[in-house]
Design a protein around this motif. Structure first.
Motif, PDB file in Angstrom:
ATOM      1  N   GLU A   1       0.695  -1.233  -0.109  1.00 45.69           N
ATOM      2  CA  GLU A   1      -0.497  -0.368   0.169  1.00 45.69           C
ATOM      3  C   GLU A   1       0.857   1.576   0.200  1.00 45.69           C
ATOM      4  O   GLU A   1       0.250   2.495  -0.257  1.00 45.69           O
ATOM      5  CB  GLU A   1      -0.928   0.334   1.247  1.00 45.69           C
ATOM      6  CG  GLU A   1      -1.710  -0.784   1.079  1.00 45.69           C
ATOM      7  CD  GLU A   1      -2.337  -1.106   2.632  1.00 45.69           C
ATOM      8  OE1 GLU A   1      -2.752  -0.286   3.210  1.00 45.69           O
ATOM      9  OE2 GLU A   1      -3.286  -2.489   2.805  1.00 45.69           O
TER      10      GLU A   1
ATOM     11  N   TYR B   1     -11.562   2.098  -7.251  1.00 45.50           N
ATOM     12  CA  TYR B   1     -12.682   0.538  -6.552  1.00 45.50           C
ATOM     13  C   TYR B   1     -13.936   1.346  -5.384  1.00 45.50           C
ATOM     14  O   TYR B   1     -14.505   1.656  -5.524  1.00 45.50           O
ATOM     15  CB  TYR B   1     -11.783  -0.244  -5.199  1.00 45.50           C
ATOM     16  CG  TYR B   1     -11.346  -1.042  -6.504  1.00 45.50           C
ATOM     17  CD1 TYR B   1     -11.575  -2.341  -6.613  1.00 45.50           C
ATOM     18  CD2 TYR B   1      -9.693  -0.628  -7.262  1.00 45.50           C
ATOM     19  CE1 TYR B   1     -11.294  -3.603  -7.646  1.00 45.50           C
ATOM     20  CE2 TYR B   1      -9.561  -2.349  -8.233  1.00 45.50           C
ATOM     21  CZ  TYR B   1      -9.867  -3.276  -8.384  1.00 45.50           C
ATOM     22  OH  TYR B   1      -9.440  -4.402  -9.293  1.00 45.50           O
ATOM     23  N   ALA B   2     -13.276   2.862  -4.633  1.00 44.05           N
ATOM     24  CA  ALA B   2     -14.389   3.657  -4.018  1.00 44.05           C
ATOM     25  C   ALA B   2     -15.604   3.383  -4.837  1.00 44.05           C
ATOM     26  O   ALA B   2     -16.559   3.801  -4.262  1.00 44.05           O
ATOM     27  CB  ALA B   2     -13.766   4.634  -3.569  1.00 44.05           C
TER      28      ALA B   2
ATOM     29  N   TYR C   1      -7.065  -1.609 -12.787  1.00 46.20           N
ATOM     30  CA  TYR C   1      -5.589  -1.808 -11.957  1.00 46.20           C
ATOM     31  C   TYR C   1      -5.157  -2.827 -12.580  1.00 46.20           C
ATOM     32  O   TYR C   1      -3.952  -3.583 -12.652  1.00 46.20           O
ATOM     33  CB  TYR C   1      -6.232  -2.977 -10.466  1.00 46.20           C
ATOM     34  CG  TYR C   1      -5.071  -3.190  -9.743  1.00 46.20           C
ATOM     35  CD1 TYR C   1      -4.218  -2.342  -9.453  1.00 46.20           C
ATOM     36  CD2 TYR C   1      -5.521  -4.164  -9.281  1.00 46.20           C
ATOM     37  CE1 TYR C   1      -3.511  -3.001  -8.855  1.00 46.20           C
ATOM     38  CE2 TYR C   1      -4.318  -4.919  -8.600  1.00 46.20           C
ATOM     39  CZ  TYR C   1      -3.510  -4.513  -7.693  1.00 46.20           C
ATOM     40  OH  TYR C   1      -2.741  -4.700  -7.054  1.00 46.20           O
TER      41      TYR C   1
ATOM     42  N   ARG D   1      -7.627  -5.015  -0.947  1.00 45.97           N
ATOM     43  CA  ARG D   1      -8.528  -4.461  -1.111  1.00 45.97           C
ATOM     44  C   ARG D   1      -9.222  -4.718  -2.049  1.00 45.97           C
ATOM     45  O   ARG D   1     -10.439  -4.464  -2.508  1.00 45.97           O
ATOM     46  CB  ARG D   1      -7.694  -2.573  -1.170  1.00 45.97           C
ATOM     47  CG  ARG D   1      -7.001  -2.302   0.656  1.00 45.97           C
ATOM     48  CD  ARG D   1      -6.550  -0.791   0.180  1.00 45.97           C
ATOM     49  NE  ARG D   1      -5.550  -1.540  -0.688  1.00 45.97           N
ATOM     50  CZ  ARG D   1      -5.100  -0.058  -1.016  1.00 45.97           C
ATOM     51  NH1 ARG D   1      -5.520   0.907  -0.610  1.00 45.97           N
ATOM     52  NH2 ARG D   1      -3.737   0.299  -1.982  1.00 45.97           N
TER      53      ARG D   1
ATOM     54  N   ASP E   1      -3.862  -6.968  -4.713  1.00 45.12           N
ATOM     55  CA  ASP E   1      -3.814  -5.617  -3.357  1.00 45.12           C
ATOM     56  C   ASP E   1      -4.840  -7.064  -2.598  1.00 45.12           C
ATOM     57  O   ASP E   1      -5.968  -7.575  -2.998  1.00 45.12           O
ATOM     58  CB  ASP E   1      -4.145  -4.233  -4.000  1.00 45.12           C
ATOM     59  CG  ASP E   1      -3.926  -3.865  -2.443  1.00 45.12           C
ATOM     60  OD1 ASP E   1      -5.304  -3.835  -1.691  1.00 45.12           O
ATOM     61  OD2 ASP E   1      -3.061  -2.814  -2.175  1.00 45.12           O
TER      62      ASP E   1
ATOM     63  N   ALA F   1      -7.287   2.702  -5.625  1.00 45.67           N
ATOM     64  CA  ALA F   1      -8.039   2.989  -4.528  1.00 45.67           C
ATOM     65  C   ALA F   1      -9.500   4.154  -4.833  1.00 45.67           C
ATOM     66  O   ALA F   1     -10.407   3.611  -4.617  1.00 45.67           O
ATOM     67  CB  ALA F   1      -7.875   3.956  -3.060  1.00 45.67           C
TER      68      ALA F   1
END
Length: 184
Positions: A43, A68-69, A103, A123, A121, A65
């Motif tokens: 990260e 994906y959020a 990604y 996440r 990752d 991030a």
């Protein structure tokens, strides 16, 4: 350019998925696995990452991030189908559904070259839905959000004894039930 190449490239953008040990690529099919232990250093782009596992290539693209959020993790759609290869059912195999993102574009490039990349990752796994096939290769995944996804499953090909993945891109709407057979 062959018609399957764009699908294969997009297919490898499975969030939370990455390749297992490579075998020669066949007809746009790539090999993926899901999950390895979380690495806090993954990260931190300012930290030097340790070398990837033997036989795997280090990722150069950071986890997006923000992308994906904006994605939902659950919904009311469902996918059912059957995993098979050369007519043989893929009994007890893992089926994965993951959103199409940027990604894994890097992983797609390496997969087409027959190379495995290091694990994704952790996440990304929050957005990946998995299930196992029954003894006849049948599967159902419920509670899926609307969006663009890649559906994948792997099994040992009875014709050559090598594990191979079947990958399909699917588009889901809320409340939709989709039947997709993963077969070669």
């Amino acid at each position: 350019m062959k018609a399957w190449l764009p699908v294969a490239l997009l297919g490898l953008t499975l969030a939370g998925c990455q390749m297992m040990e490579p075998s020669p690529p066949r007809e746009g099919i790539e090999v993926i696995d899901i999950g390895e232990p979380h690495r806090p250093d993954a990260e931190r782009p300012d930290m030097e990452r340790p070398a990837p596992s033997p036989g795997r290539i280090a990722r150069q693209v950071a986890f997006p991030a923000a992308e994906y959020a904006s994605l939902p993790k659950a919904g009311t759609a469902a996918i059912s189908g059957r995993l098979s290869m050369n007519g043989a059912p893929g009994a007890g195999e893992t089926i994965s559904v993951a959103p199409v993102t940027t990604y894994s574009a890097e992983a797609a490039e390496h997969a087409l070259a027959g190379q495995a990349v290091e694990p994704a990752d952790p996440r990304a796994r929050e957005y990946t839905h998995t299930t196992r096939t029954d003894g006849n290769g049948n599967f159902t995944l419920q509670g899926l959000p609307a969006g663009e996804f890649y559906l994948s499953g792997s099994m040992v090909n009875p014709a050559n004894g090598q594990r191979q993945v079947v990958l399909r891109q699917v588009s889901l709407r809320n409340g939709q039930r989709l039947d997709v057979n993963l077969s070669r």
